[in-house]
Design an enzyme around this catalytic site. Structure first.
Site, short mmCIF file in Angstrom:
data_model
loop_
_atom_site.label_atom_id
_atom_site.label_comp_id
_atom_site.label_asym_id
_atom_site.label_seq_id
_atom_site.Cartn_x
_atom_site.Cartn_y
_atom_site.Cartn_z
N HIS A 168 0.67 -1.36 -0.05
CA HIS A 168 0.16 0.07 0.06
C HIS A 168 1.11 1.31 -0.07
O HIS A 168 0.38 2.30 -0.26
CB HIS A 168 -1.20 0.04 1.12
N ASP A 198 0.23 -7.86 1.42
CA ASP A 198 0.38 -6.38 1.69
C ASP A 198 1.85 -6.28 1.37
O ASP A 198 2.61 -5.42 2.34
CB ASP A 198 -0.15 -5.68 2.80
N SER A 307 4.67 2.89 7.89
CA SER A 307 4.26 1.68 7.14
C SER A 307 5.53 1.29 6.22
O SER A 307 6.26 2.14 5.45
CB SER A 307 3.07 1.99 6.14
#
Length: 363
Positions: A168, A198, A307
């Site tokens: 992402h 992911d 992230s």
């Protein structure tokens, strides 16, 4: 009248112990009538026992104890000195051993700190030591798309610039720029992605001689293990936080593609990437196309921009890729910051997926 005449009462002489060679002559003793009897060599006593012949002079037979206070004082001082020397020798040996194990060669500088303190403060097993060892392997990733820019983090896994991050972070990006811990920047391209996990693999263009992070194992991670998180929250490159592993095997659900839910085009890094946990949505709507993976939960502070960064054990090994965090919204719509609910993809999942990512994966 009778010829009987009362005889005078004879004194009572208690029996004497037998004579032993080398034994001092009999010591004086007192009868029951208060008479003190002293030995007079050669004559039989009333009990018929004959004392030994006269021996050495009384002074030799009864040597006076020699207290020798000065000698005893010297012995005490000597003993104390010996103990002090022994303690100093043992203490010095221990200090030398500790120094050899931790600080290397000793220094004789008068201004030097206590041996080992600097090493202990920044050695393996400390947050400072982990940060110093691993920070050069953590990067900031800026991804630009038609809808704007977003910021995330990544982990260098090869010296020529392979970097693992979250899908992402780079999904839908038309341009990717990576900033290293030392400030250098490189353009990067996507090698492969795996939206189901992911995960994404990108590679720097023209990079070499980079410091790769050591990949550990997540199978031995226990709840309560201390961990360090490094990333670029809000664009603050190389931010270090610490905490523990709060739980294992948490089912975390995230959006798979950039056109689902908020998507890359609508992703606001200040709000955090949307995810679901326990049937509830956090940081927005994940959309209809979703994927769920098992994650490590940590209370190490994670914020938007973490992230793709690293979750590290106290040996300096990567045990997870930070991927989601809960960012509660305040009354004005902005986020209130980390509340200690963060999630990371286990590094064993990453290692098992590397070959597919290098071959292109879902890209």
């Amino acid at each position: 009248m009778t010829d009987h005449q009362e005889q005078p009462q004879q004194p009572y002489y208690p029996p004497r112990p037998p004579y032993e060679p080398g034994r001092a002559p009999y010591e004086p003793f007192t009868t029951g009538h208060g008479t003190t009897i002293r030995p007079s060599g050669g004559h039989a006593g009333h009990d018929g026992h004959v004392p030994p012949p006269a021996g050495p002079a009384p002074t030799a037979a009864f040597p006076a104890p020699v207290p020798a206070p000065r000698r005893r004082a010297k012995r005490g001082v000597g003993l104390m000195a010996a103990v002090a020397i022994a303690a100093a020798a043992i203490g010095g040996g221990t200090a030398t051993l500790v120094q050899q194990l931790t600080a290397g060669p000793a220094t004789t500088s008068a201004s030097s700190p206590v041996a080992g303190t600097n090493v202990a403060a920044r050695g393996a097993g400390t947050v400072a030591g982990v940060a110093e060892a691993v920070s050069p392997s953590i990067v900031e990733i800026s991804a630009a798309s038609n809808s704007g820019k977003s910021t995330g983090s990544g982990v260098i896994i090869t010296s020529d610039g392979e970097i693992v991050t979250n899908n992402h972070v780079v999904s839908g990006a038309s341009e990717i720029t990576v900033r290293l811990d030392d400030g250098r920047t490189y353009p990067a391209e996507v090698v492969g992605t795996d939206p189901d996990k992911d995960l994404a693999l990108i590679e720097l263009k023209g990079a070499s001689g980079l410091k790769a992070a050591p990949l550990g194992s997540s199978k031995d991670v226990k709840v309560g293990d201390e961990v360090v998180a490094i990333g670029s929250p809000e664009g603050l490159t190389g931010t270090v936080t610490s905490g523990i592993v709060s739980a294992l095997d948490r089912d975390v659900t995230v959006a798979k593609d950039e056109d689902q839910g908020q998507g890359q085009g609508q992703y606001d890094p200040r709000q955090g990437w949307p995810f679901e946990f326990g049937g509830q949505q956090f940081n927005g709507d994940t959309g209809s196309s979703k994927t769920t993976y098992k994650a490590l939960q940590t209370d190490a502070s994670l914020n938007p921009g973490n992230s793709g960064g690293a979750l590290i054990n106290m040996n300096g090994e990567i045990i997870g890729i930070n991927s989601a965090m809960y960012a509660p919204s305040s009354s004005n719509g902005s986020t209130a910051g980390s509340v200690g609910l963060g999630f990371a993809i286990p590094i064993d999942t990453v290692k098992a997926d590397l070959d597919d990512l290098r071959s292109g994966g879902g890209n």
